[in-house]
Design an enzyme around this catalytic site. Structure first.
Site, mmCIF file in Angstrom:
data_model
loop_
_atom_site.group_PDB
_atom_site.id
_atom_site.type_symbol
_atom_site.label_atom_id
_atom_site.label_comp_id
_atom_site.label_asym_id
_atom_site.label_seq_id
_atom_site.Cartn_x
_atom_site.Cartn_y
_atom_site.Cartn_z
ATOM 1 N N GLY A 142 0.817 -1.203 0.000
ATOM 2 C CA GLY A 142 0.000 0.000 0.000
ATOM 3 C C GLY A 142 0.853 1.255 0.000
ATOM 4 O O GLY A 142 2.042 1.225 0.345
ATOM 5 N N CYS A 143 0.245 2.379 -0.362
ATOM 6 C CA CYS A 143 1.004 3.626 -0.491
ATOM 7 C C CYS A 143 1.434 4.174 0.873
ATOM 8 O O CYS A 143 2.613 4.485 1.078
ATOM 9 C CB CYS A 143 0.214 4.661 -1.287
ATOM 10 S SG CYS A 143 -1.476 4.919 -0.708
ATOM 11 N N PHE A 144 0.494 4.319 1.820
ATOM 12 C CA PHE A 144 0.882 4.740 3.163
ATOM 13 C C PHE A 144 1.890 3.749 3.754
ATOM 14 O O PHE A 144 2.875 4.143 4.385
ATOM 15 C CB PHE A 144 -0.344 4.796 4.078
ATOM 16 C CG PHE A 144 -1.009 6.134 4.172
ATOM 17 C CD1 PHE A 144 -0.280 7.296 4.349
ATOM 18 C CD2 PHE A 144 -2.389 6.240 4.107
ATOM 19 C CE1 PHE A 144 -0.896 8.538 4.464
ATOM 20 C CE2 PHE A 144 -3.031 7.458 4.216
ATOM 21 C CZ PHE A 144 -2.285 8.616 4.392
#
Length: 333
Positions: A142-144
């Protein structure tokens, strides 16, 4: 490698090519020296020119979206929403010789890493490069999760996360995907700032598993406050924890950890999002304030946080230069 490479080109298919991550995947692969895009699937746009949907690609490709899923490819990118990758694979059996890189969250956690006869490796190169290279299936982070992990992995590798980690991270509007919601309209997002999923964001699970992989004794809390920013692209994560390290000791640990990783760099000067937006880079900056170690980590959420990292994983899986097709220019002004 299991896929047959024709004319030294990897044949790639893309599922979900009309969204943000699909568009970024197209922009990278069209210019990748070792890739031929075999097809781009989109159920809502079948028959339409790709450049009619991604209008910045006018003049770059004459490809059209298709509704079928040809199997004469080497790698399949699943640029679909969370929960949709598992549904897609259940409804569309993919030949065993085709490598899969999934950009949803469906296979990221250890408990969900197996699907049929496929086993997914968590695709954060700065953590799992050696496991990614021989893998046939990748769960793209995921990005976060990518941004935060890159700020903490060097400490975990030395067993040095010994207190609660306080994390405040702000993401651009593209992190919510292309489907409209009340919090993604320009009129709401512009000149605004909001917090959501405080202390319970879903990416905490994959972050926790990665840190435990490096620091099995870790029991400290990760207190994560996600924010929606009034900008389009990028994530800035600001983190701090109690630490006995001196700044010089911390700098050395971080610089040594990332010395062999081409996209993550430790900056001794303060950093800002414009340095990484439109690139596959991550920048990390650390400071010492009394007994606290302060860490800033930044990425482009659509590139290092999604499609760029997926291509980085593909490069590793097929024995290419890790940076192939990913030497992208930041838009600094």
């Amino acid at each position: 490698m299991t896929g047959q490479i024709v004319n030294n080109k990897i044949k790639a298919g893309i599922i979900g090519g009309a969204g943000y991550t699909g568009g970024e995947m197209l922009r990278i692969l069209i210019n990748h020296p070792n890739v031929e895009i075999a097809f781009v699937n989109s159920t809502s746009n079948a028959g339409n020119l790709i450049s009619d949907v991604h209008t910045d690609l006018i003049g770059d490709t004459d490809l059209k979206f298709v509704s079928d899923i040809p199997q004469d490819i080497d790698v399949l990118f699943l640029c679909v929403g969370h929960g949709d990758a598992k549904k897609f694979l259940a409804a569309n059996p993919i030949n065993d010789n085709i490598k899969i890189i999934d950009l949803s969250q469906d296979f990221r956690l250890n408990a969900n890493a197996e699907f049929g006869n496929r086993e997914f490796v968590y695709g954060l190169p700065e953590l799992n490069r050696d496991q990614i290279k021989p893998a046939n299936n990748i769960a793209n982070p995921g990005c976060f999760a990518t941004c935060i992990q890159l700020g903490l992995l060097p400490l975990a590798s030395k067993g040095l996360i010994k207190s609660e980690v306080h994390i405040n991270a702000t993401t651009g509007s593209t992190g919510a995907g292309q489907s409209l919601a009340a919090t993604s309209h320009f009129s709401w997002r512009n000149n605004n700032l909001s917090i959501y999923k405080a202390f319970e964001h879903q990416h905490l699970n994959e972050i926790g598993e990665s840190l435990l992989q490096l620091q099995p004794s870790l029991s400290e809390t990760l207190s994560f406050i996600p924010q929606r920013g009034a900008f389009t692209r990028g994530i800035l994560a600001a983190m701090y924890l109690e630490s006995d390290l001196t700044l010089d000791e911390a700098q050395t640990i971080y610089e040594e950890y990332y010395s062999a990783h081409p996209f993550t760099h430790v900056s001794r000067k303060n950093i800002d999002l414009k340095q990484v937006v439109n690139t596959n880079k991550s920048l990390v900056h650390i400071e010492k304030h009394g007994g606290k170690l302060f860490i800033i980590s930044i990425i482009d959420n659509l590139l290092k946080g999604a499609s760029g990292q997926a291509v980085q994983n593909m490069n590793l899986m097929f024995g290419l230069e890790e940076t192939a097709g990913l030497r992208l220019k930041a838009a600094n002004f």
